[in-house]
Write an enzyme that holds these catalytic residues in place. Structure first.
Site, PDB file in Angstrom:
ATOM      1  N   CYS A  81      12.922 -13.049  -2.173  1.00  0.00           N
ATOM      2  CA  CYS A  81      11.997 -14.229  -3.596  1.00  0.00           C
ATOM      3  C   CYS A  81      12.769 -14.368  -4.497  1.00  0.00           C
ATOM      4  O   CYS A  81      12.692 -15.157  -4.838  1.00  0.00           O
ATOM      5  CB  CYS A  81      11.278 -12.380  -4.042  1.00  0.00           C
ATOM      6  SG  CYS A  81      11.733 -11.860  -4.490  1.00  0.00           S
ATOM      7  N   CYS A  84       0.797  -1.070  -0.221  1.00  0.00           N
ATOM      8  CA  CYS A  84       0.239  -0.274  -0.285  1.00  0.00           C
ATOM      9  C   CYS A  84       0.756   1.107  -0.053  1.00  0.00           C
ATOM     10  O   CYS A  84       2.222   0.870   0.379  1.00  0.00           O
ATOM     11  CB  CYS A  84      -1.218   0.113   1.122  1.00  0.00           C
ATOM     12  SG  CYS A  84      -1.702  -1.573   1.676  1.00  0.00           S
ATOM     13  N   CYS A 134       6.985 -13.808  -0.924  1.00  0.00           N
ATOM     14  CA  CYS A 134       7.522 -13.078  -0.180  1.00  0.00           C
ATOM     15  C   CYS A 134       6.400 -12.799   1.378  1.00  0.00           C
ATOM     16  O   CYS A 134       5.261 -13.251   1.424  1.00  0.00           O
ATOM     17  CB  CYS A 134       7.262 -11.691  -0.774  1.00  0.00           C
ATOM     18  SG  CYS A 134       7.898 -10.288   0.200  1.00  0.00           S
ATOM     19  N   CYS A 136      13.511  -3.997   0.344  1.00  0.00           N
ATOM     20  CA  CYS A 136      12.448  -5.559  -0.564  1.00  0.00           C
ATOM     21  C   CYS A 136      13.441  -4.649  -1.727  1.00  0.00           C
ATOM     22  O   CYS A 136      13.234  -3.680  -1.902  1.00  0.00           O
ATOM     23  CB  CYS A 136      11.111  -5.076   0.216  1.00  0.00           C
ATOM     24  SG  CYS A 136      10.112  -5.815  -1.624  1.00  0.00           S
ATOM     25  N   CYS A 193      17.157  -7.481   0.986  1.00  0.00           N
ATOM     26  CA  CYS A 193      16.205  -8.473   1.225  1.00  0.00           C
ATOM     27  C   CYS A 193      15.919  -9.469  -0.087  1.00  0.00           C
ATOM     28  O   CYS A 193      15.473  -8.826  -1.692  1.00  0.00           O
ATOM     29  CB  CYS A 193      15.304  -8.720   1.986  1.00  0.00           C
ATOM     30  SG  CYS A 193      14.214 -10.152   2.052  1.00  0.00           S
TER      31      CYS A 193
END
Lengths: 492, 492, 492, 492
Positions: D467, D14, D405, D256, D464
């Site tokens: 994924c 979001c 994730c 991320c 990170c």
């Protein structure tokens, strides 16, 4: 509809409805019948439906039912059980969707939808207690208190948790409750303040619970039979039948007389009394009390609430009824309500219009059901005065309202009541002061004893007359209202 | 509202309004008063405003006035002169914005807006002639024929062109016309079929023309005086005054009696007659004709059209009025009308509901103003039969309708009239056949002579009674209706 | 899009579409393909459908297609033939539904729907003549002139009347026409100013006419083949086939080069030229003209119109493309358009945003298709200047626009063109003045000869280059534009 | 966006925003900037504003910002502090207003509004625990868990309660919090998974917190300076300034990487990295890995996410960019969204269209940022295959996605990932299987090491990459995901 004070908790006068239809059409049946309860709440409407897996979907919206719940939204909701709600319009408070019912919450016992009519007199205390214990509130309505109490319970079943929660609340309530695991329930407080009826089609194929019996007339299939839900009765409804638990030892019945006088639709039975007929009898009773020369006047009923009473009054006086006031048929939806913001804006003309020819030179007896604040009747009188009547007499189908209500109806605080402003009792001098204030030439109220007679309650044991007397007669009073209560008492 | 045949030309029964306000608020004044004419047309509404330069802006839309003309759209339209229109709902025809009035067109004499109530009996011929001459039509309404005739004229002024155009049309009309150069006009046909009144505030600061006088009650400033626009009178309105031209030699007055019986609002004066009082007198007249045992019944007026008549009937019979039928106050807007497509879809409940307790075991006298197709009264009777009355008698405030109307009102073809289906005359046997068809125990119509008496027209010289007699009495008949007319005549 | 003056007649640049589908799905096919022409008109959209009886239903509305023509409105319109239209947004003019196309009118030859792209240069004269002859206009669009001319014709068939009407109009037009009796037609003016293509599925089961070939990509079934509608060709389309009439002796072809430069979608073929490839070639051509040091810069294409050109430019310069400008993907619908009033109000953010990191310290070559008024490129330059580029060079894929257009595109009057303000020719000094005005460090335009080369028209015989030269080269000029024209000529 | 299982708790990606403006315009400033975060959430939008008394008003709605938050609703909300939220669209889940943020609740510490970006990995446990303890949930979003934890706290101040609540949650979060008594806060989890920045105008007259720095470009007044909110930093914002608390001992930073690759807007700085430039560098890095003959192709970037990467790739390969794919500019608002039900229904055409001329006979290198499920790229390849390219090579700006994730982005379960279906690792054979599945002639992924280099993180310590690797590298994993996690690990 008024605020109890610091906590934003509102009083409500609403309509509730529940349907059990094992064929899966509960939402459609409910949506079709809900307009019969529109008069009990115009601010918002909502519905919650449980499908065969128990999953509950809710829809709610601001405004009248066609706007709040478009049928296109409902038709796609299959389900065996559904509950619905209409909420009364408040003044001075911007309607919020958050306060529209049914409330929906997920907790210990799965998902629960609750719709509520009535007023919990200890809602403020319970709410404050829950907040101090770390609980969170999203709305300003009593149902959320009940939802929290249910989820807090350590009972082993939803039914037990519901019973436990109801043991903690005081005041008046008619609830319809839909739980994803335990199904459909309705319950009425031990005093029977608010109305609730249960009806069923043949072989109990459909079971319907409603605030008023008029909802049964809108069903797709006619009810085979129906009865009142008893005070203190908790009913668990399942496909094909229902069973009852009685929650309380016998209490005095204290059904709200104002439901009969004003709120209910004339084609309903409420508390076992046919509403239209009750109002007609009030008119006939008042006619007996009036001086003889009144039969030289002409009765002008103020639509819609004064119609049945006015017809009875004319019957009792043996004088004509006259079409002085007409209700604007395009006004019902209170002008167009914009779907996006729920504001009432656009002009649809006057709510009531007056025929000048039916006024000029005549001796009119305006007939209405009650006077609360006095503002409406004052305007009605002014609008006929403009056309030069010979006389304007006013006949009211109930006694002066002298005390605010803590359980059911939307009375303003005592200070806003015209009777309180004009002394606050039933005495001659109070009525004379009101007459002058509203601008009538004469003013007649139905005496309390005559009201009791018309209601078939000569001993005053079945109904609550507190708004006419200030005497709660056993009903619980909100703690923060006690001081207030005493100040009312002093007037009496 | 029905189609004259091959050309898509529609009959109309509408409301027209015009305002002259030199202060520039014509659009707002008009918008405020237009809801008083809502009952004359629910399908669409429109407004055209001329600003001080003469430039004309139009707004129109489908649906009731609040949807069709949101006040926010109107407030931004300053102007000294404005005309407005409400259009009646048709059956079996999907409403089109193209047919909403005022029509707006640009031609020889600048831009012209026209709004129209009535029916041109030679519209089809004129339209066909214009099409053959190479003209183009965008709508299906009579006003477009008039607009073409004006623009075709070689007259030197707009007023002359308007007079010339009116010289070519036949039938009934009340027009309000706004031209960018020549200003504001209203005109009424020579027979005075449809109603039109003109009123003004003090010093003629505001001048208002309306189909019915009830529009004057909704004005922001009260009218100082008002009068009927005379049959054949063309009025040119300008800031501060107006002047008249009389277009025709004297014709017989043939005002539509059905406007008094059904169409007009009870608080209006129409053709000089106070509408509510007229209906009451119809009730009193009918009471004189009824057998004595009727006074043992109770009058159940069917709202809203039967109220004044029913009250008069009860007065004449000296028997009580009873609240059997209640009108659903939320139904007026005919359920929510979706703004995008103008379709009526969502459920707001029943239009009328019945109180079972007011029916059971009683001898009811249902009172309504008229029976046209018979479908409504049949349903009303069926809905009380369900609750076991002792007897259902029906009293109608006008004679049987035996002929379709070519000038003013929305009657179906002769074949659809219940009276025509049941023989087509005023004879006993026809009434008996109707009684059986609608399911009444007894059926009483107001005799024609009694109707004339109630209307203050004992000689039958002021009103058109053709729908009760089949005799046009001098009014022009559409050419393609002549055969039809003869077939009606044979029944008489 | 500008007003020709006193008569309210507007110039238009629009999209037209027609579908013949004997299976009855013409409206649905058309509705599905119409969004491919959305870029040609954002102000309004409309559709007219003929069912098997020939009866024509029209829907039109303001705004983008999803708002103006909700699919729910279209799906219920069965029909074999349909035409559609998208209308370009005007500035300084409040959109009116009356001006949305197709226009619909009823006359001599039944009902006719017309949708139009182009500009009649004698529309004002024709319109004034018709008004003087007594005709009436409801809209401000050219199509209404054509509709009147058709209905005025005394020809024996609709086709003949259409041909006769087209014989009277001058200027540019691509029309799709649907008549209740005669069926579906499309026609293109003799010069071929505006684009029009016709395509068909296998066995001609569906036939589609469109302003641009990109509409064929949105069809539910792929087209089997397609071709341009020829200049001066009138095509009558019927289920399963079509036939042509050539209306004029051979004229010079004068297709609007600006359709290729700016208007058309890059995936279209227009006038037989693949649009995206043409733009790329313009970029490569310009690269050849630029000084060698330009290949040290980085090309920043301005989306969306500058993308293909910018890529070609970078290819020609052998330098990188850089993502400096991004188009806000939520802006397309130009913020939410309220369905009730058609106003554009709500904020959806900026239309284009700039990445500061792609600007700082760099030598940018902004690439766009054209400069008309200069306001957009000025803003684009300012928005990168804010982030401190080393240099801002501007490369434009077409020559300076020095003359307004009377036939096809929405150019402002000569006074509003930045080139005219800065001397009005193609000379060095003009370009230098423009460079200073827009705030660029350097400014390069594509020379006219290079443009002709990119368009495959080295002799300048196929396209109209009047906006770059002021020379109409045989195209008719509006009479009231002659003076104007001369003043342009003087600059050259 | 997927369901963690039995409890209806959703993952979210979001946008959050907060504004402090002592001049009282916080709501308007916020509403103006919120569209810059539209790309982070298209399902719903909301705003909560505190006026000078602390009273909080919330508005929220389904759909894009202009529909969900019409400016007319916001302009009437004065206030010094406001928070806003945009919520990401889920698949297979009907959007509910109940889940739109900010959430609003009343409890112990007054009224609190919370908006949240991220994913609490122990939300299910906390939620179940709270439910067992008797708490009630109205929504399915993580913020409600946090609201309950705050209200449950026995801390003496709101700030302490907030800190205490944050001590109990695990996972990733960026929160903006508005409390009626304590004011405005923002906080970011200790790993810095999701992005959050804080900016201020001169003299800190306005302070703004946002998910991405691009929001600063939409402010009415430019920011003077800005910085990242640090991992683990809780900021209390007051008129004219702010102060920080650091909640945790130093943790590894695990921002991320997918925010840079896909989510963020190219004009944002995210985690201190300029997004557009990062993507360009990914393109240049990949070019270095490709075989030499690739420079004979032409790069076709897939808009919008592939543009910057594609431009970099073409720069690295020294080959042209080609306008093969164009994004439909009218598609952004995803067609018209009906205000009443929030459903996306009406046709606005295709989202992306292809220019056939740019495809035929060419060797295309399609450039996109990533492949997750493989469905989009498969369609994009099919849509060019239709036009007969010589070859379709695909270049992807990141490595194969092999693991779902748990913290930030909307990945489907491992089973839905095309890489997992095609073996689940980074090996040659996996890539070959993917290539066949999507229908490409060649397929190139950016190697992990090259990605790290482009991100300026050669040691892999700041971001990170789980994924791409399946290794959470210290981030907490949801308890019910452990089994799942292991099955992923086995593939590696």
């Amino acid at each position: 509809m008024y605020c109890l004070g610091r906590d934003g908790c509102l009083k409500e006068a609403c309509g509730v409805l529940a349907v059990c239809d094992p064929q899966g059409g509960a939402a459609c049946v409910l949506r079709q019948a809900l307009p019969a309860l529109q008069h009990r709440g115009e601010e918002s409407a909502g519905i919650a439906v449980a499908d065969s897996s128990g999953a509950i979907t809710r829809r709610r919206g601001l405004g009248l039912i066609p706007q709040a719940l478009p049928t296109s939204l409902i038709q796609s909701l299959p389900g065996e059980m559904a509950i619905g709600h209409t909420r009364y319009s408040t003044s001075g408070h911007c309607p919020r969707v958050e306060d529209a019912q049914p409330l929906l919450s997920t907790g210990h016992f799965g998902t629960t939808a609750i719709a509520h009519n009535g007023n919990l007199t200890n809602a403020t205390d319970l709410r404050n207690g829950l907040i101090e214990a770390g609980f969170t509130f999203e709305s300003a309505v009593d149902s959320e208190v009940i939802a929290h109490l249910i989820n807090l319970s350590e009972a082993s079943s939803f039914t037990d948790a519901l019973v436990e929660a109801l043991g903690q609340v005081e005041g008046s309530y008619c609830l319809v409750v839909l739980n994803s695991d335990a199904g459909l329930f309705c319950v009425r407080d031990q005093y029977g303040v608010c109305p609730l009826v249960i009806g069923w089609t043949k072989r109990m194929e459909q079971i319907v619970v409603a605030s008023e019996s008029c909802a049964f007339s809108e069903l797709p299939r006619p009810v085979h039979d129906w009865r009142e839900v008893e005070p203190g009765e908790l009913i668990h409804i399942y496909p094909g039948g229902f069973e009852s638990i009685y929650l309380f030892n016998s209490s005095p019945r204290r059904s709200c007389i104002f439901q009969l006088i004003y709120f209910a639709r004339p084609d309903s039975f409420v508390f076992g009394v046919p509403v239209g007929d009750f109002r007609r009898r009030c008119g006939i009773e008042l006619a007996k009390q009036l001086p003889a020369e009144c039969c030289l006047g002409e009765v002008a009923p103020i639509p819609n609430s004064g119609l049945a009473f006015g017809y009875g009054l004319a019957e009792g006086l043996n004088c004509p009824v006259r079409l002085v006031y007409s209700r604007n048929q395009y006004y019902g939806g209170r002008a167009f309500m914009s779907p996006e913001v729920g504001r009432r804006s656009d002009i649809a003309g006057k709510k009531i219009f007056v025929d000048p020819c039916a006024v000029r030179g005549r001796r009119l007896i305006l007939a209405d059901d009650s006077i609360v604040r006095g503002s409406t009747i004052s305007k009605d009188i002014a609008s006929v005065r403009r056309h030069n009547p010979e006389a304007v007499w006013v006949a009211i189908g109930s006694p002066p309202v002298v005390a605010p209500c803590f359980w059911g109806v939307d009375f303003s605080t005592s200070e806003e009541l015209i009777a309180t402003q004009c002394h606050g009792d039933l005495a001659e001098s109070t009525i004379e002061a009101i007459r002058q204030r509203i601008g009538a030439d004469r003013l007649y109220y139905l005496p309390l004893e005559a009201l009791k007679k018309a209601a078939g309650d000569p001993l005053g044991e079945r109904f609550c007359y507190q708004c006419f007397t200030g005497d709660p007669a056993g009903l619980p009073v909100p703690t923060d209202m006690v001081v207030y209560q005493k100040s009312v008492a002093k007037h009496l």
